[in-house]
Design an enzyme around this catalytic site. Sequence first.
Site: not given
Length: 773
Positions: A192, A225-227, A229
């Site tokens: 995401a 998640s993106d880091w 996010a």
Amino acid sequence: MDIDEPALRERLGRLTLEQKVHLLTGDGFWTLRAVPEIGLRRIVMSDGPSGIRGTRWDERDTSLLFPSPTALAATWDPELAERIGRLNGAQARERGVHVQLAPTLNLHRTPLGGRHFENYSEDPLLTARIGAAFVRGVQSAGVAATAKHFVGNDSETSRMSYDARIGDAALDELYLRPFEEAVKAGVWAVMAAYNGVNGAPMTENRPLLTDVLKRRWGFDGVVVSDWTAIRSTEESANAGMDLEMPGLPASPWRDELVRAVRDGRVTEESIDDKALRVLRLAARVGALEGFPEPPSATTPADARARLRDAAARAAVLLRNEGVLPLAAPRRFALIGPNAVRFSAQGGGSAHVNPEHVVSPVEGLRRALGDGTELTVHPGVHPHERLAPMPLTLVTDPGTGERGVRLEFLDAEGAVLGSELRLATHFVFLGGPPRGTVQIVVRARMTPADDGVHTFAVTGTGDFELRVDGTPTAVTLAPGRGDPAEALMRPPEHRVQAELPAGRPVTVELRHTRVPGRFATVFGLGYREPHLPEDDELAAAVAAARDADAAVVIVGTNDDVESEGFDRTSLALPGRQDELVSAVAAANPRTVVVVNAGAPVLMPWRDEVAAILWAWLPGQEGGDAIADVLTGAAEPGGRLPTTFPASDDRVLSPVPAEDGTLHYAEGTAIGYRHYAPDQIAYPFGHGLGYTTWEYGPVTVVGGVAEVTVRNTGDRPGRETVQLYAVSGGTAGPLAGFAVAEAAPGESVTLRIRLDERVRSAADLEITTTRTDIG
């Protein structure tokens, strides 16, 4: 891969609520927590789209650097994409990586996008088929592919916070399409994005994460998640997120999520579903004892040759007035900034540390042989920052070994650790050894030339640079933009020193760390004494005038194309346009090679004899470029994105002041957006070294059949593209396939048409868009 679901649920049933929740947050920058009592080993993740970097950003951890994803899409070859995916998977397995954070399936909404090179195409069908094939390849090696960044992350400006306002038709027809095809291909993870879509951050976007991705498409993998996010607890958990990364330096999940379940704000059933997805992922990648191990996968001995071939197949011949392939010239001028400072990859998290990058100088020297006199001139200096100090000039001051000495000091100045490093740019994700307050780089440098030598400190924080005993103290502050920009394009401070050739001098860089930062990035840049730019340009033009042929290699670099920021113009940096025009005026046999991942303006395109677009071609790029220029390989690529003639009609990547980014163009991006007179080179364009004749196209049951014949005098490779025509109006790409044939040989292709195009009424199929009004 079939998974024993009852066995997974039995493992899940052994876990407490706290254990289940703690499975859902990273246990390190790249890792998930192991639970030995249920046989769960640590799961390891790695970037990314251009190869497997591993868990350290370190020149000692080398891996294959592949051609950039846009280059891969330029081959228009899903079978090649699948082979490249499998090779990525083998690299991951050898490095103990279970999850590859690729492919990137966002679209080329605008050529100004900073990560344009990391995405495949402006067209959803081409993106979908190349991306799905890459997914199949990676996962055939027992490694999870990760379709990212779901969804609408088509720009970098304010990417952490902007809200993409995308209409239903554009969302369904364009931006969701590649992700849907990845799910159909069985992708095991989806990432995401940071941004929002239509009013909700993607990590809190239940309509897209749960209603579309999980329910409508039936995705049974992990939504990661993106880091950093995820910035909420129950909102993100209830929206459909499964895994929060990296969980550092603090986590809005972990203990907060346990409390949310205890308070009734999040159901334990939803936690069970998330934990089950993580266990399913572990079983698929061989990290859960008692489940089948993935098939073996190893990097083949000919891996470098495969990368070289892929880069050549991606190269697009935009123009050729009979000069290519080159006959062996007696005197050959190689000119341009990217000839001497080659861009094999873009900037950002996709960065890979290859063992070696083949430069165009190396490649052309090998290809042309000793019978050709080759001169090399950069011509201009367009780079914003200096290159890292070359290892050929430096040795460890203590041992005399090639490289630099890196020391980690505590608050009292005691040495916590010491390393010989074969680099002068350093990235520590998660930080250096615990207790480190200062990092010191020491080197002995022997200048090759007399004159003014320029040194540079790059990074953020406090530094002291000593050159030959002379100290310079400087504090460098990060900008106010994306935090990634401080990592990918840190500020720089330059120092000059007048030094004689041959006398060794000491160079020491001392960096005081900024407390609390999870990443430390800094380096030592260098430039040798050089001519003023006007004189350098004049020398390049003189070399071109005296040569039988001139090749000018221009392009971008990671100052321009990178994660964390978008471009503001399509113009080549610096005075490169001026250089090309001057060389072309001096030598009518001027070939331009463009080394860039995204379109640039080419105001000189009608002045030169040939233009070869080489992309960011990976570690074997120099040999691949030489292969195509000399005719050892066919320029097999076709453009996966439209090259506009000017900036005038280019869509902006910049959100409005209120943080919204309106996709007001709807579905009209790329070739659907530009008028014919606004295009320099159209989507799908590309020339070859032979000619082709097409037979009629017939369509039966959603499959088109067409015969093509090689009418030239050498083997060739043709990309057959089929476009829908409705009511006499040009429509979208409907299907494509690659043909290879010997001189005089005919090949009949059966091309599966896009199911969405097949359902349209009043439909015809044509082999080119440019023949349609």
